[in-house]
Scaffold this active site. Structure first.
Site, PDB file in Angstrom:
ATOM      1  CD  GLU A 315      22.161  62.286  57.382  1.00 28.10           C
ATOM      2  OE1 GLU A 315      21.162  61.654  57.022  1.00 28.10           O
ATOM      3  OE2 GLU A 315      23.074  62.621  56.593  1.00 28.10           O
ATOM      4  CE  LYS A 377      17.338  62.435  53.799  1.00 31.56           C
ATOM      5  NZ  LYS A 377      18.538  61.580  53.634  1.00 31.56           N
ATOM      6  CB  CYS A 428      21.676  63.933  53.748  1.00 36.58           C
ATOM      7  SG  CYS A 428      23.017  62.986  52.948  1.00 36.58           S
TER       8      CYS A 428
END
Length: 562
Positions: A315, A377, A428
């Site tokens: 990321e 995301k 994440c």
């Protein structure tokens, strides 16, 4: 002198030949004289319950602290059993209000220690989030106190732990699942249970074992004066059942047989410094990852390394939008062409129509075709990647100005074809959310990739906590999990939850591995969230049953007094 029941005028008036006398109070029913006791002061009345609850509160604080040590980076998972047992004992037989206070006293130190990595942002953030999360433990404490009066209370205790986590995982702002009992048990005998019912089943088993230990302790305490072997049998049964639940995971098969394999390379480019200002100068992080990839390409050409089928960057591995900054595009493209295989790149992309919004994306970058499919995301972090009520809160908390743009959520799962492999991209903190990982596997992911950037929280214990979640997800879904982090910890986790490769924090490097690609699904994949909902509902029903039982008990007492 007056005799018998005669009363003199002096006594009535409160005087005597010798001087004033204290007033005499006459009892309302008997007509006898009593001296009124002075009423205690308000401060003393308020302090009395505080002094009375102080020992129990202190024990709750110690127990919450012990539970925090069950989680990474400490990894003392048996303390998760003792933490549950302690809270069960401290709330047993108490009123709902007393149980709620005990739950708060337990939860606050637990979350402060667990989430201390947020001190990078500010200790006020640690305390604020910990208080918010401890409110859920307050509800749990009150519910445990109520359910402790029911038969088979260890079972309802375990269901209530699942219900508390169910709520905390969802509200507010999409929830915050950190601190689930399952995440402290990613390398314990309970871990294989994730393949049957996911993280909720692991939490249930841990809580049930802890509550059974508490039941064992209650029975043994009752035998301290006049105990016989027969009266000790319930304690033996409770301990044996706790051991059986803990050992049940050993019997759960964790399938790892691969339908195919793929060779991967994970690049950890590193950052200039940990903390809020990890980015450094523009292009620095991107250049770190590009150079590490080019060195791998040189080693392959020299015969020192094996050529992978694909490469994974973490990321934010590109700190500039490659579609807005040509120099970033060219730098990525040069590195991808050098390695000669598709690279999964992490980058922040400006929203095409909403000014001030960005996408947090994983982009498949082909050495010939350039950028292709991408995943955005779905669950940005509130107050970290976007600010709810920004206009109002920014006037009060100026620190939110350090989040200048809000991340816009994606609307689909992250299944991407990267070279020969169909991978499921999870970015994440999304690894903490059951439904996101479950939907990604359900959409056809044969292995999972966790692209993450933990540079802000380097050397705080947060990367270890997140890696533990990757280990649980591997077992839960029977998939290899690859964690790619800008500054660490990058790792490769086998489908049985074993970490086979990893790069330490703040070290530039490349880890190469051959990972299995699996199509077979686990029982947890097939049942989805059903076990969690069922267990949570049972927990809530136990509270309703406790309320009914308590009301009936009060009614019987009132009738008996009449």
């Amino acid at each position: 002198m007056p005799t018998g029941s005669d009363t003199t005028a002096e006594a009535v008036s409160g005087t005597s030949p010798e001087g004033p006398v204290p007033p005499v109070a006459t009892g309302p029913a008997t007509g006898t004289d009593d001296t009124a006791a002075p009423r205690p002061g308000r401060a003393r009345r308020c302090a009395a319950p505080v002094r009375r609850e102080a020992p129990r509160t202190g024990l709750a604080v110690v127990s919450g602290t012990a539970l925090a040590l069950a989680f990474p980076p400490y990894d003392l998972w048996p303390l998760s059993l003792l933490g549950v047992a302690a809270l069960s004992l401290l709330t047993r037989g108490r009123t709902v209000r007393q149980g709620a206070w005990t739950g708060f006293a337990f939860g606050l130190p637990f979350f402060v220690i667990l989430l201390k990595w947020l001190h990078v942002v500010g200790w006020d953030a640690v305390i604020g989030l910990s208080v918010a999360e401890a409110l859920f433990m307050t509800l749990l404490g009150g519910a445990l106190a109520a359910a402790s009066r029911l038969p088979a209370w260890p079972l309802w205790t375990a269901c209530l732990w699942v219900a508390e986590e169910w709520a905390r995982d969802r509200v507010p702002f999409g929830g915050f699942p950190w601190g689930r009992l399952a995440f402290a048990n990613t390398g314990s005998p309970f871990t294989p249970l994730a393949a049957l019912g996911g993280a909720p089943l692991v939490t249930f088993a841990v809580a049930l074992s802890g509550a059974l230990l508490a039941a064992c302790a209650v029975t043994l305490w009752g035998l301290r004066r006049s105990g016989t072997l027969r009266r000790a049998i319930p304690a033996i049964e409770a301990f044996g059942l706790a051991a059986a639940v803990a050992g049940a995971g050993v019997l759960v098969p964790v399938p790892t047989k691969a339908a195919d394999t793929v060779d991967i390379a994970v690049v950890q480019g590193n950052v200039q410094q940990p903390g809020m200002d990890f980015l450094g100068r523009p292009m620095k992080i991107l250049d770190n990852h590009a150079r590490a990839t080019e060195r791998l390409a040189a080693d392959i050409e020299a015969g020192k390394a094996r050529k992978p089928d694909l490469v994974i960057w973490p990321e934010n591995s590109s700190d500039l939008d490659p579609f807005q900054y040509p120099q970033a595009y060219d730098r990525i493209d040069k590195a991808v062409r050098a390695i000669g295989v598709p690279v999964l790149v992490g980058a922040l992309i400006d929203h095409p129509s909403k000014e001030g919004y960005v996408f947090n994306e994983g982009i498949v970058w082909d050495p010939k075709k350039g950028p292709g499919a991408s995943y955005t995301k779905q669950h940005p972090v509130p107050f970290g990647e976007y600010v709810p009520f920004r206009e109002q809160l920014s006037k009060i908390i100026t620190r939110f100005q350090r989040v200048p743009r809000d991340f816009h959520p994606g609307d689909h799962t992250g299944v991407l074809q990267v070279g020969p492999a169909r991978l499921g991209d999870v970015i994440c903190f999304e690894v903490a959310y059951d439904e996101i990982v479950h939907e990604t596997v359900g959409a056809g992911a044969r292995a999972l990739v966790i692209q993450t950037n933990n540079a802000t929280y380097g050397r705080t214990g947060q990367p270890e906590q997140q890696l533990a979640m990757s280990k649980l997800r591997a077992v839960e879904h029977g998939r290899a999990v690859v964690t790619a982090a800008t500054s660490g910890i990058s790792a490769v986790v086998a489908p049985d939850g074993t970490v086979t490769r990893q790069i330490p924090e703040f070290t530039q490097g490349v880890v190469s591995a051959r990972i299995p690609l699996r199509d077979e699904t686990t029982l947890a994949d097939r049942v989805g969230a059903a076990p969690e909902w069922a267990l949570a509902i049972v927990g809530l029903l136990s509270c309703a049953a406790a309320a009914v039982v308590g009301r009936r008990g009060r009614t019987k007492n009132e009738k008996g007094q009449q």
